[in-house]
Scaffold this active site. Structure first.
Site, mmCIF file in Angstrom:
data_model
loop_
_atom_site.group_PDB
_atom_site.id
_atom_site.type_symbol
_atom_site.label_atom_id
_atom_site.label_comp_id
_atom_site.label_asym_id
_atom_site.label_seq_id
_atom_site.Cartn_x
_atom_site.Cartn_y
_atom_site.Cartn_z
ATOM 1 N N ASP A 84 2.469 -11.468 -8.245
ATOM 2 C CA ASP A 84 2.561 -9.782 -7.683
ATOM 3 C C ASP A 84 3.390 -9.210 -8.665
ATOM 4 O O ASP A 84 4.161 -9.822 -9.541
ATOM 5 C CB ASP A 84 3.521 -10.195 -6.124
ATOM 6 C CG ASP A 84 3.993 -8.884 -5.738
ATOM 7 O OD1 ASP A 84 3.337 -7.920 -5.613
ATOM 8 O OD2 ASP A 84 5.196 -8.793 -5.413
ATOM 9 N N LEU A 85 3.493 -8.077 -8.896
ATOM 10 C CA LEU A 85 4.158 -7.060 -9.803
ATOM 11 C C LEU A 85 5.783 -6.733 -9.340
ATOM 12 O O LEU A 85 6.579 -7.550 -10.066
ATOM 13 C CB LEU A 85 3.390 -6.205 -10.107
ATOM 14 C CG LEU A 85 4.052 -5.216 -11.321
ATOM 15 C CD1 LEU A 85 4.167 -5.920 -12.651
ATOM 16 C CD2 LEU A 85 3.006 -3.862 -11.466
ATOM 17 N N ASP A 86 5.799 -5.888 -8.384
ATOM 18 C CA ASP A 86 7.105 -5.450 -8.051
ATOM 19 C C ASP A 86 7.822 -6.563 -7.306
ATOM 20 O O ASP A 86 7.221 -6.931 -6.169
ATOM 21 C CB ASP A 86 7.131 -4.374 -7.026
ATOM 22 C CG ASP A 86 8.175 -3.767 -6.421
ATOM 23 O OD1 ASP A 86 9.284 -4.038 -7.086
ATOM 24 O OD2 ASP A 86 8.170 -3.223 -5.238
ATOM 25 N N THR A 104 10.620 -2.905 -9.682
ATOM 26 C CA THR A 104 10.352 -1.547 -9.515
ATOM 27 C C THR A 104 10.719 -0.823 -7.974
ATOM 28 O O THR A 104 10.918 0.288 -7.831
ATOM 29 C CB THR A 104 9.016 -1.120 -9.567
ATOM 30 O OG1 THR A 104 8.090 -2.110 -9.163
ATOM 31 C CG2 THR A 104 8.606 -1.040 -11.128
ATOM 32 N N LYS A 127 8.607 -3.263 0.910
ATOM 33 C CA LYS A 127 8.138 -4.157 -0.403
ATOM 34 C C LYS A 127 6.749 -4.690 0.080
ATOM 35 O O LYS A 127 6.423 -5.375 0.966
ATOM 36 C CB LYS A 127 9.341 -5.474 -0.266
ATOM 37 C CG LYS A 127 10.528 -4.629 -0.991
ATOM 38 C CD LYS A 127 11.468 -5.820 -1.454
ATOM 39 C CE LYS A 127 12.505 -5.082 -2.205
ATOM 40 N NZ LYS A 127 13.760 -6.035 -2.459
ATOM 41 N N GLY A 128 6.126 -4.541 -0.848
ATOM 42 C CA GLY A 128 4.524 -5.075 -0.806
ATOM 43 C C GLY A 128 3.555 -4.307 0.167
ATOM 44 O O GLY A 128 2.495 -4.549 0.130
ATOM 45 N N ARG A 149 1.449 2.658 -0.516
ATOM 46 C CA ARG A 149 2.289 3.806 -0.451
ATOM 47 C C ARG A 149 1.978 4.524 0.959
ATOM 48 O O ARG A 149 3.110 5.150 1.568
ATOM 49 C CB ARG A 149 1.405 4.787 -1.482
ATOM 50 C CG ARG A 149 2.569 5.912 -1.712
ATOM 51 C CD ARG A 149 1.689 6.934 -2.883
ATOM 52 N NE ARG A 149 1.411 6.088 -3.906
ATOM 53 C CZ ARG A 149 0.596 6.520 -4.906
ATOM 54 N NH1 ARG A 149 0.152 7.488 -4.697
ATOM 55 N NH2 ARG A 149 0.424 5.616 -6.015
ATOM 56 N N SER A 164 -1.230 -6.743 -7.118
ATOM 57 C CA SER A 164 -0.289 -6.079 -6.771
ATOM 58 C C SER A 164 -0.992 -4.688 -5.850
ATOM 59 O O SER A 164 -2.074 -4.473 -6.083
ATOM 60 C CB SER A 164 0.215 -5.408 -7.953
ATOM 61 O OG SER A 164 1.276 -4.147 -7.712
ATOM 62 N N ALA A 165 -0.189 -4.230 -5.010
ATOM 63 C CA ALA A 165 -0.418 -3.226 -4.057
ATOM 64 C C ALA A 165 -0.517 -1.868 -4.802
ATOM 65 O O ALA A 165 -1.110 -0.948 -4.448
ATOM 66 C CB ALA A 165 0.460 -3.022 -2.890
ATOM 67 N N ASN A 224 0.055 2.196 -9.530
ATOM 68 C CA ASN A 224 0.787 2.497 -10.756
ATOM 69 C C ASN A 224 0.987 1.290 -11.632
ATOM 70 O O ASN A 224 1.615 1.483 -12.502
ATOM 71 C CB ASN A 224 2.054 3.006 -10.437
ATOM 72 C CG ASN A 224 2.090 4.428 -9.972
ATOM 73 O OD1 ASN A 224 1.533 5.403 -10.490
ATOM 74 N ND2 ASN A 224 2.685 4.600 -8.747
ATOM 75 N N LYS A 280 -1.942 -5.813 1.664
ATOM 76 C CA LYS A 280 -1.345 -6.861 2.033
ATOM 77 C C LYS A 280 -0.620 -6.936 3.568
ATOM 78 O O LYS A 280 -0.229 -5.823 3.729
ATOM 79 C CB LYS A 280 -0.287 -7.598 0.922
ATOM 80 C CG LYS A 280 -0.603 -7.654 -0.199
ATOM 81 C CD LYS A 280 0.565 -7.663 -1.099
ATOM 82 C CE LYS A 280 0.305 -7.767 -2.645
ATOM 83 N NZ LYS A 280 1.210 -7.749 -3.705
ATOM 84 N N GLU A 334 4.933 -14.586 -5.013
ATOM 85 C CA GLU A 334 5.169 -13.360 -4.095
ATOM 86 C C GLU A 334 6.574 -13.248 -3.648
ATOM 87 O O GLU A 334 7.111 -14.193 -3.313
ATOM 88 C CB GLU A 334 4.211 -13.467 -2.942
ATOM 89 C CG GLU A 334 3.061 -12.533 -2.920
ATOM 90 C CD GLU A 334 3.651 -10.816 -2.796
ATOM 91 O OE1 GLU A 334 2.634 -10.139 -3.020
ATOM 92 O OE2 GLU A 334 4.806 -10.499 -2.542
ATOM 93 N N ASP A 335 7.215 -12.030 -3.621
ATOM 94 C CA ASP A 335 8.383 -11.746 -2.984
ATOM 95 C C ASP A 335 8.343 -11.063 -1.436
ATOM 96 O O ASP A 335 9.467 -11.007 -1.017
ATOM 97 C CB ASP A 335 9.495 -10.676 -3.792
ATOM 98 C CG ASP A 335 8.767 -9.270 -3.914
ATOM 99 O OD1 ASP A 335 7.609 -9.334 -4.205
ATOM 100 O OD2 ASP A 335 9.629 -8.378 -3.678
HETATM 101 P P1 B16 Z 1 2.301 2.591 -5.687
HETATM 102 P P2 B16 Z 1 3.595 -4.985 -5.171
HETATM 103 C C1 B16 Z 1 4.108 -2.542 -3.980
HETATM 104 O O1 B16 Z 1 4.005 -3.457 -5.264
HETATM 105 C C2 B16 Z 1 5.331 -2.044 -3.876
HETATM 106 O O2 B16 Z 1 6.216 -3.526 -3.354
HETATM 107 C C3 B16 Z 1 5.516 -1.385 -2.628
HETATM 108 O O3 B16 Z 1 6.769 -0.977 -2.218
HETATM 109 C C4 B16 Z 1 4.884 -0.274 -3.027
HETATM 110 O O4 B16 Z 1 4.449 0.877 -1.977
HETATM 111 C C5 B16 Z 1 3.195 -0.648 -3.381
HETATM 112 O O5 B16 Z 1 3.325 -1.339 -4.389
HETATM 113 C C6 B16 Z 1 2.313 0.612 -3.537
HETATM 114 O O6 B16 Z 1 2.957 1.230 -4.913
HETATM 115 O O7 B16 Z 1 2.929 3.754 -4.302
HETATM 116 O O8 B16 Z 1 2.767 2.706 -6.842
HETATM 117 O O9 B16 Z 1 0.707 2.535 -5.463
HETATM 118 O O10 B16 Z 1 5.082 -5.726 -4.744
HETATM 119 O O11 B16 Z 1 2.318 -5.240 -4.537
HETATM 120 O O12 B16 Z 1 3.566 -5.265 -6.868
HETATM 121 MG MG MG Z 2 6.245 -7.443 -4.279
#
Ligand code: B16
Ligand code: MG
Length: 219
Positions: free
Chosen positions: A9-11, A17, A45-46, A49, A114-115, A118, A145, A169-170
């Site tokens: 996973d990224l964030d 982030t 988290k995860g 948007r 990652s979700a 960005n 997810k 994964e966090d």
């Molecule tokens: P974006 P992950 C997720 O990243 C974030 O944890 C989550 O808070 C965010 O809403 C989601 O990405 C979407 O991000 O707005 O940049 O498309 O944990 O899946 O890496």
């Molecule tokens: Mg995450």
């Protein structure tokens, strides 16, 4: 199990982030009069948007139409992009680079799951654009997810069977996504929160190839 690929996973796993997501959501909630705290931010988290915005509107007991939702999400993202466009490689979380290097040396393919839409910008800012063998993110995956789509897409791109993948994964929703994909999951965070993970560590600084080989025998 036999580990043939690792999916990250990224964030919250490779970079933090979540703090930028919080600042951007906070700016929006201040503007529209919703009391939004760091504790509330944990629930995002995860989560995608739009799903995050829905949670925030629920917290504020606010009901708005689809056009306003799109506008709020666009505004929040523009502020978030301002923050992440200033990220540097120093923001990669401790232990991530060392573990990635070890996996590369051991010829174990790695993917990102990652979700975030960005993801490409974040990877570019922290100099990780060409490091992952596959990237599944909010741009090529559409189900959020805990749906397993993001991790199944990553495994497919790598050509590895789901049962031979370990996901790092966090987020609770992310751990569930890994399990729903038929994969094993190492949770990053607290055992009290990530109760469904097969194994939990505090961060990738607690992980290395020998530890992975030990965990592989246990899960
Ligand atoms: P974006 P992950 C997720 O990243 C974030 O944890 C989550 O808070 C965010 O809403 C989601 O990405 C979407 O991000 O707005 O940049 O498309 O944990 O899946 O890496
Ligand atoms: Mg995450």
């Amino acid at each position: 199990m036999k580990v043939e690929a690792c999916i990250f996973d990224l964030d919250g796993v490779i970079v933090d982030t979540a703090k930028y997501h919080f600042l951007a959501w906070k700016r929006l909630t201040d503007q529209i009069g919703i009391n939004f705290t760091e504790k509330d931010n944990e629930r995002l988290k995860g989560v995608s948007r739009m799903a995050s915005l829905e949670i925030i509107l629920e917290i504020g007991n606010l009901s708005i139409d689809a056009v306003a939702k799109d506008e709020y999400a666009r505004l929040k993202n523009s502020w978030y992009v301002d923050y992440i466009s200033k990220m540097t490689p120093e923001e990669i979380l401790p232990g991530s680079l060392d573990f990635i290097r070890e996996l590369k040396d051991a010829n174990i393919p790695i993917a990102l799951g990652s979700a975030s839409k960005n993801t490409p910008m974040i990877l570019k800012r922290v100099n990780l654009s060409n490091v992952f063998n596959a990237v599944a993110d909010g741009n090529n995956v559409h189900k959020a997810k805990p749906d397993p789509e993001v991790f199944l897409t990553a495994a497919k791109m790598l050509g590895v069977k789901p049962e031979n993948c370990v996901v790092f994964e966090d987020a609770v929703a992310g751990v569930q996504a890994a399990i729903n994909a038929g994969m094993k999951c190492v949770g990053i965070g607290s055992t009290k929160v990530l109760t469904e993970a097969d194994f939990v560590i505090k961060g990738l600084n607690e992980m290395n190839i020998s530890r992975l080989r030990l965990i592989e025998k246990m899960i």
